[in-house]
Design an enzyme around this catalytic site. Structure first.
Site, PDB file in Angstrom:
ATOM      1  N   ARG A 236       0.974  -1.225   0.043  1.00 21.77           N
ATOM      2  CA  ARG A 236       0.103   0.097   0.145  1.00 21.77           C
ATOM      3  C   ARG A 236       1.079   1.178  -0.017  1.00 21.77           C
ATOM      4  NH1 ARG A 236      -3.361  -2.382  -1.579  1.00 21.77           N
ATOM      5  NH2 ARG A 236      -5.495  -2.827  -1.010  1.00 21.77           N
ATOM      6  N   GLU A 265      -4.113   7.338  -5.691  1.00 19.30           N
ATOM      7  CA  GLU A 265      -4.150   6.754  -6.884  1.00 19.30           C
ATOM      8  C   GLU A 265      -5.149   7.299  -7.661  1.00 19.30           C
ATOM      9  OE1 GLU A 265      -4.066   2.537  -5.791  1.00 19.30           O
ATOM     10  OE2 GLU A 265      -2.360   2.605  -5.052  1.00 19.30           O
ATOM     11  N   HIS A 283      -1.087  -0.041  -9.801  1.00 14.56           N
ATOM     12  CA  HIS A 283      -1.880  -1.030  -9.042  1.00 14.56           C
ATOM     13  C   HIS A 283      -2.313  -2.055  -9.635  1.00 14.56           C
ATOM     14  CE1 HIS A 283      -4.208  -0.889  -5.025  1.00 14.56           C
ATOM     15  NE2 HIS A 283      -3.856  -2.090  -5.304  1.00 14.56           N
TER      16      HIS A 283
HETATM   17  N1  LIG Z   1      -0.977  -4.616  -4.963  1.00  9.85           N
HETATM   18  C1  LIG Z   1      -1.789  -5.131  -5.189  1.00  9.85           C
HETATM   19  O1  LIG Z   1      -2.576  -5.200  -5.933  1.00  9.85           O
HETATM   20  C2  LIG Z   1      -2.287  -5.969  -3.873  1.00  9.85           C
HETATM   21  C3  LIG Z   1      -1.679  -5.540  -2.443  1.00  9.85           C
HETATM   22  N2  LIG Z   1      -2.128  -6.322  -1.393  1.00  9.85           N
HETATM   23  C4  LIG Z   1      -1.730  -5.615  -0.025  1.00  9.85           C
HETATM   24  O2  LIG Z   1      -0.780  -6.510   0.353  1.00  9.85           O
HETATM   25  C5  LIG Z   1      -1.107  -6.539   1.946  1.00  9.85           C
HETATM   26  C6  LIG Z   1      -0.676  -8.001   2.360  1.00  9.85           C
HETATM   27  O3  LIG Z   1      -1.420  -9.086   1.868  1.00  9.85           O
HETATM   28  P1  LIG Z   1      -1.409 -10.450   2.573  1.00  9.85           P
HETATM   29  O4  LIG Z   1       0.179 -10.949   2.761  1.00  9.85           O
HETATM   30  O5  LIG Z   1      -2.339 -11.297   1.807  1.00  9.85           O
HETATM   31  O6  LIG Z   1      -1.657 -10.154   3.990  1.00  9.85           O
HETATM   32  P2  LIG Z   1      -1.528 -11.043   5.417  1.00  9.85           P
HETATM   33  O7  LIG Z   1      -2.489 -10.644   6.401  1.00  9.85           O
HETATM   34  O8  LIG Z   1      -1.272 -12.390   5.029  1.00  9.85           O
HETATM   35  O9  LIG Z   1       0.089 -10.540   5.738  1.00  9.85           O
HETATM   36  C7  LIG Z   1       0.150  -9.269   6.347  1.00  9.85           C
HETATM   37  C8  LIG Z   1       1.509  -9.615   7.159  1.00  9.85           C
HETATM   38  O10 LIG Z   1       1.856  -8.521   7.743  1.00  9.85           O
HETATM   39  C9  LIG Z   1       2.064  -8.265   9.121  1.00  9.85           C
HETATM   40  N3  LIG Z   1       2.294  -7.210   9.817  1.00  9.85           N
HETATM   41  C10 LIG Z   1       1.376  -6.475  10.617  1.00  9.85           C
HETATM   42  N4  LIG Z   1       1.815  -5.134  10.983  1.00  9.85           N
HETATM   43  C11 LIG Z   1       3.408  -5.437  10.735  1.00  9.85           C
HETATM   44  C12 LIG Z   1       4.326  -4.551  11.103  1.00  9.85           C
HETATM   45  N5  LIG Z   1       4.135  -3.607  11.651  1.00  9.85           N
HETATM   46  N6  LIG Z   1       5.764  -4.964  10.572  1.00  9.85           N
HETATM   47  C13 LIG Z   1       5.713  -6.171   9.946  1.00  9.85           C
HETATM   48  N7  LIG Z   1       4.633  -6.783   9.598  1.00  9.85           N
HETATM   49  C14 LIG Z   1       3.520  -6.562   9.845  1.00  9.85           C
HETATM   50  C15 LIG Z   1       1.077  -9.535   9.616  1.00  9.85           C
HETATM   51  O11 LIG Z   1       1.602  -9.996  10.836  1.00  9.85           O
HETATM   52  C16 LIG Z   1       0.906 -10.272   8.688  1.00  9.85           C
HETATM   53  O12 LIG Z   1       1.533 -11.330   8.574  1.00  9.85           O
HETATM   54  C17 LIG Z   1      -2.438  -6.503   2.069  1.00  9.85           C
HETATM   55  O13 LIG Z   1      -2.738  -5.914   3.267  1.00  9.85           O
HETATM   56  C18 LIG Z   1      -2.693  -5.532   0.642  1.00  9.85           C
HETATM   57  O14 LIG Z   1      -2.795  -4.072   1.370  1.00  9.85           O
HETATM   58  C19 LIG Z   1      -2.635  -7.429  -1.362  1.00  9.85           C
HETATM   59  C20 LIG Z   1      -3.217  -7.877  -2.697  1.00  9.85           C
HETATM   60  C21 LIG Z   1      -2.775  -7.107  -3.962  1.00  9.85           C
HETATM   61  O1  LIG Z   2      -6.319  -6.972  -2.914  1.00  6.00           O
HETATM   62  C1  LIG Z   2      -5.769  -5.824  -2.450  1.00  6.00           C
HETATM   63  O2  LIG Z   2      -5.420  -5.449  -1.425  1.00  6.00           O
HETATM   64  C2  LIG Z   2      -5.373  -4.993  -3.660  1.00  6.00           C
HETATM   65  O3  LIG Z   2      -4.670  -4.186  -3.554  1.00  6.00           O
HETATM   66  C3  LIG Z   2      -6.039  -5.266  -5.016  1.00  6.00           C
HETATM   67  O4  LIG Z   2      -6.718  -4.157  -5.457  1.00  6.00           O
HETATM   68  P1  LIG Z   2      -7.805  -4.312  -6.610  1.00  6.00           P
HETATM   69  O5  LIG Z   2      -8.585  -5.048  -6.303  1.00  6.00           O
HETATM   70  O6  LIG Z   2      -6.736  -4.638  -7.936  1.00  6.00           O
HETATM   71  O7  LIG Z   2      -8.179  -2.903  -6.781  1.00  6.00           O
END
Ligand SMILES: NC(=O)C1=CN([C@@H]2O[C@H](COP(=O)(O)OP(=O)(O)OC[C@H]3O[C@@H](n4cnc5c(N)ncnc54)[C@H](O)[C@@H]3O)[C@@H](O)[C@H]2O)C=CC1
Ligand SMILES: O=C(O)C(=O)COP(=O)(O)O
Length: 402
Positions: A236, A265, A283
């Site tokens: 993010r 964004e 994104h």
């Molecule tokens: N660019 C994109 O399109 C996408 C972005 N994302 C972003 O990726 C993030 C992570 O996704 P997942 O891995 O599925 O989530 P997840 O919940 O499996 O992993 C997140 C990890 O971050 C850790 N965490 C929390 N606070 C922390 C800190 N201060 N320092 C270090 N680690 C910390 C948590 O303990 C957890 O293990 C989502 O929250 C979302 O914002 C997710 C999917 C697509």
């Molecule tokens: O799943 C997430 O956290 C993402 O960032 C993906 O975003 P989007 O569904 O592509 O707008």
């Protein structure tokens, strides 16, 4: 769990057509309207029981407060930072995401950015299109033998680690919840951030956006890194402070950045995007056919299951008292989690799964920095701590919360 009546759903973004099809097959009326301005959404939302969004729709408190009939906000994706979960919780609206549907796609894009940073692929491709043949300018460095720091060792962080290990990178990381022995089983050595910063050649962040992760990389932490460290943010905008990143790029403290996400964004401020050592995407982490199909289908099936009173999966909030039959056959009854962690009451009917669920609550509470009135969910599959560890963590949280 008691069935919840959902007769109409508004989909406010481009979500895979399977989502609409599944909802309609189950007798739910669906309207798709994209690119609505806030006022339009406020006017529109009154008519619906459910709203399905991705990341672009900002579901703010004023939209939630105008939603007289809304019972469910479904996020076809992972991050729920675009939804005011607290406002929804206060109104008894369930917020639900599809946490694993886009994991692989986000991890693969992260790896693509790491590889592009090491070999200047986007810059070289652009130069070729301009008619140049510049072999000196785009000299790169191997990833083999380099150190990758992964901040956030959840679903995506883990997948990134295993892929980059195949390139011969050493993977180190930090996560306040994932136990070191669990990350060690995927080849990631955990350590404090203080220990991590100076060791990394590359850093990638995979945490949710929340107060404790805003500006994780800032002027102070960049100064602790190796000169020339390269960074990737596919999580993010704001987890890497954008102004600090510009300064670090200018001084050479940061040698390059791969960015998929931005504080605003699309970003109006272009200094990062235009910097020669920055490669960026609009994104695109979840923008694959596979991820969209999974997320669209998952959110529709989760809503249908909820309507039929079968089970509740992926919910991150609710004020209601539920006895839920969750995936994995866990019977949970979560009851009134009060605004102090120490005052929460959690009734777990399956004692074998008690740790699993309690750890999720800690995780959720940390992520949202506030306690909801009540919540329940089943999400991570890797937060196994011993009872002792849990109780220690709980006591420290109690101290923090007074
Ligand atoms: N660019 C994109 O399109 C996408 C972005 N994302 C972003 O990726 C993030 C992570 O996704 P997942 O891995 O599925 O989530 P997840 O919940 O499996 O992993 C997140 C990890 O971050 C850790 N965490 C929390 N606070 C922390 C800190 N201060 N320092 C270090 N680690 C910390 C948590 O303990 C957890 O293990 C989502 O929250 C979302 O914002 C997710 C999917 C697509
Ligand atoms: O799943 C997430 O956290 C993402 O960032 C993906 O975003 P989007 O569904 O592509 O707008």
């Amino acid at each position: 769990m008691a069935p919840i009546s959902i007769k109409s759903v508004l989909i406010s973004e481009s979500v895979d057509p399977r989502c609409r099809a599944i909802l309609e097959e189950n007798g739910i009326r669906v309207t798709e309207k994209q690119n609505m301005k806030k006022d339009e959404l406020i006017a529109e939302i009154k008519d619906y029981d459910g709203l399905v969004v991705r990341s672009a729709t900002k579901v703010t408190a004023d939209i939630i407060n105008a939603a007289d009939n809304l019972k469910i906000i479904g996020r076809a994706g992972t991050g729920v930072d675009n939804v005011d979960v607290d406002a929804a919780t206060k109104k008894g609206i369930i917020v639900m995401n599809t946490p694993s549907g886009n994991t692989i796609s986000a991890a693969e894009l992260t790896c693509a950015l790491l590889m592009s940073l090491s070999r200047n692929v986007p810059q070289a491709a652009m130069s070729m299109k301009q008619g140049n043949w510049d072999r000196k300018k785009f000299m790169g460095a191997e990833l083999f033998g380099k150190v990758l720091g992964i901040v956030g060792l959840g679903r995506i962080g883990k997948e990134v680690a295993s892929r980059m290990q195949s390139f011969g990178m050493r993977t180190i990381g930090y996560d306040p919840i994932t136990p070191p022995e669990v990350s060690a089983s995927w080849g990631v050595e955990q350590m404090s951030l203080e220990q991590l910063w100076p060791q990394c050649d590359y850093i990638t962040v995979h945490t949710p956006l929340m107060p404790s992760t805003v500006g994780l990389l800032n002027d102070e932490t960049f100064a602790k890194c190796k000169k020339g460290v390269k960074v990737v943010n596919c999580a993010r905008g704001g987890i890497i402070d954008e102004a600090a990143l510009v300064r670090a790029l200018e001084s050479g403290q940061c040698g390059g950045a791969g960015l998929d996400v931005f504080v605003e964004e699309p970003p109006k401020e272009r200094s990062l995007i235009n910097h020669p050592n920055v490669i960026s995407c609009p994104h695109l982490g979840a923008s694959t056919k596979e991820a969209q199909a999974r997320c669209g289908e998952d959110i529709a099936l989760q809503i249908v299951d909820m309507v039929q009173g079968k089970k509740l999966v992926g919910a991150v909030s609710s004020t209601q008292l539920f006895t839920c039959h969750l995936a994995g056959d866990m019977n949970l009854c979560f009851h009134q989690i009060k605004p102090a962690f120490s005052a929460c009451w959690v009734f777990i009917l399956d004692p074998g799964k008690i740790l699993y669920s309690r750890c999720f609550i800690i995780y959720w509470t940390m992520c949202h920095s506030v306690c909801p009135n009540a919540m329940f969910s089943l999400q991570p599959n890797n937060y196994h701590r011993s009872l002792n560890d849990f109780d220690q963590l709980l006591s420290s949280l109690r101290c923090v919360n007074g």
